[in-house]
Design a protein around this motif. Structure first.
Motif, PDB file in Angstrom:
ATOM      1  N   GLY A  47       0.823  -1.204   0.000  1.00 58.84           N
ATOM      2  CA  GLY A  47       0.000   0.000   0.000  1.00 58.84           C
ATOM      3  C   GLY A  47       0.852   1.247   0.000  1.00 58.84           C
ATOM      4  O   GLY A  47       2.073   1.197   0.218  1.00 58.84           O
ATOM      5  N   PHE A  48       0.210   2.387  -0.248  1.00 59.21           N
ATOM      6  CA  PHE A  48       0.897   3.670  -0.323  1.00 59.21           C
ATOM      7  C   PHE A  48       0.568   4.519   0.899  1.00 59.21           C
ATOM      8  O   PHE A  48      -0.587   4.603   1.313  1.00 59.21           O
ATOM      9  N   PHE A  49       1.597   5.172   1.460  1.00 59.49           N
ATOM     10  CA  PHE A  49       1.386   6.202   2.468  1.00 59.49           C
ATOM     11  C   PHE A  49       1.162   7.527   1.742  1.00 59.49           C
ATOM     12  O   PHE A  49       1.982   7.921   0.900  1.00 59.49           O
ATOM     13  N   GLN A  50       0.102   8.202   2.080  1.00 60.18           N
ATOM     14  CA  GLN A  50      -0.206   9.467   1.433  1.00 60.18           C
ATOM     15  C   GLN A  50      -0.316  10.594   2.450  1.00 60.18           C
ATOM     16  O   GLN A  50      -0.734  10.395   3.593  1.00 60.18           O
ATOM     17  N   LEU A  51       0.094  11.775   2.009  1.00 59.07           N
ATOM     18  CA  LEU A  51       0.013  12.988   2.801  1.00 59.07           C
ATOM     19  C   LEU A  51      -0.490  14.093   1.889  1.00 59.07           C
ATOM     20  O   LEU A  51       0.128  14.361   0.849  1.00 59.07           O
ATOM     21  N   ASP A  52      -1.610  14.685   2.248  1.00 64.57           N
ATOM     22  CA  ASP A  52      -2.219  15.734   1.410  1.00 64.57           C
ATOM     23  C   ASP A  52      -2.427  15.250  -0.025  1.00 64.57           C
ATOM     24  O   ASP A  52      -2.221  15.997  -0.992  1.00 64.57           O
ATOM     25  N   GLY A  53      -2.809  13.984  -0.162  1.00 64.11           N
ATOM     26  CA  GLY A  53      -3.111  13.439  -1.473  1.00 64.11           C
ATOM     27  C   GLY A  53      -1.923  13.025  -2.306  1.00 64.11           C
ATOM     28  O   GLY A  53      -2.087  12.585  -3.447  1.00 64.11           O
ATOM     29  N   LYS A  54      -0.714  13.120  -1.753  1.00 65.70           N
ATOM     30  CA  LYS A  54       0.495  12.749  -2.495  1.00 65.70           C
ATOM     31  C   LYS A  54       1.154  11.534  -1.833  1.00 65.70           C
ATOM     32  O   LYS A  54       1.212  11.438  -0.608  1.00 65.70           O
ATOM     33  N   THR A  55       1.650  10.626  -2.639  1.00 64.42           N
ATOM     34  CA  THR A  55       2.346   9.452  -2.118  1.00 64.42           C
ATOM     35  C   THR A  55       3.727   9.864  -1.615  1.00 64.42           C
ATOM     36  O   THR A  55       4.522  10.450  -2.347  1.00 64.42           O
ATOM     37  N   VAL A  56       4.000   9.536  -0.332  1.00 60.95           N
ATOM     38  CA  VAL A  56       5.271   9.930   0.278  1.00 60.95           C
ATOM     39  C   VAL A  56       6.131   8.731   0.678  1.00 60.95           C
ATOM     40  O   VAL A  56       7.302   8.892   1.032  1.00 60.95           O
TER      41      VAL A  56
END
Length: 261
Positions: A47-56
């Motif tokens: 899975g992807f970690f996202q912050l403010d809609g962006k993958t980080v």
């Protein structure tokens, strides 16, 4: 500094292998405000970690026998097959042969001659992380190694990295830049493990630095939630305030408030 204008040899992806994806996601969500976007069963729990809609960053379960929790940096390559040959010729080990990840891109994973694990990403639809150097995102990659000279020779052979050796805390710290990138493109560092660490059994490993708004507050939150201290908050001259710890499952990482921040 890192940017999302990725060039060959620069870090363009980062993921965490964990024995408990849900618990690790909860820890990092609380620490950095990340939200986990799961890719479903067909992605094997990745899975992807996202912050403010962006993958980080990204996360997945441990898949190799005997593997322990760790962050793995991926460096951009235009040709994963050619990089794999370069790794083998330079004395590295191929842990995962080049493979396509749907239409997102192509990856391969390796171990350098000193024992540190890393990977490469050949972009397809996914060029790389959506944000770096912002608060609570990747800002630096660092190699602690049992043999700095051998490591530098290896990575220069594979990625053509540029190096600048700098005195730091009574030792030498090697600043890494992509080929021809200059000082503005610095992306990471290489540090020889001190003898006392080697005597204690320390191994070569890559770890990320994440930019944070407040090192002391973030460090306190991490340790309250099960992290183990490696380096308590301290000032690094000319760099900023840093700290380093193991997450609750043993993966090393560092946090920084850069002197320019």
């Amino acid at each position: 500094m890192l940017t999302t204008t990725y060039v060959p040899g620069a870090p363009n992806w980062l993921d965490l292998g964990s024995p408990d994806v849900d618990a690790a996601a909860a820890f990092y969500g609380d620490l950095f405000g990340w939200e986990l976007q799961t890719m479903g069963p067909e992605a094997g729990g990745y899975g992807f970690f996202q912050l403010d809609g962006k993958t980080v960053a990204a996360i997945g379960p441990l898949t190799e026998a005997g593997a322990t929790s760790a962050w793995t940096p991926y460096f951009l390559t235009a040709d994963a097959d050619a990089t794999t040959k370069a790794v083998e010729q330079a004395g590295g080990t191929v842990r995962a042969q080049p493979m396509d990840v749907f239409t997102a891109g192509r990856l391969a994973a390796y171990t350098d001659p000193t024992g540190a694990e890393f990977a490469v990403w050949q972009p397809g639809d996914t060029k790389g992380l959506g944000a770096v150097t912002d608060v609570n995102t990747l800002s630096w990659t660092e190699l602690y190694t049992t043999d700095a000279a051998a490591a530098k020779d290896f990575y220069r052979s594979v990625f053509s990295w540029d190096y600048e050796d700098m005195p730091f805390a009574g030792a030498t710290y090697t600043v890494v830049s992509p080929s021809g990138g200059g000082q503005d493109a610095t992306q990471g560092g290489i540090m020889q493990l001190p003898q006392e660490n080697l005597d204690a059994g320390s191994r070569s490993e890559w770890h990320p630095y994440f930019e944070v708004a407040d090192v002391d507050a973030t460090f306190a939150k991490a340790t309250e939630r099960g992290a183990t201290t490696l380096i308590p908050p301290m000032e690094a001259e000319g760099v900023g305030r840093i700290a380093m710890f193991l997450d609750p499952f043993g993966a090393p990482l560092a946090i920084i408030r850069g002197s320019g921040g």
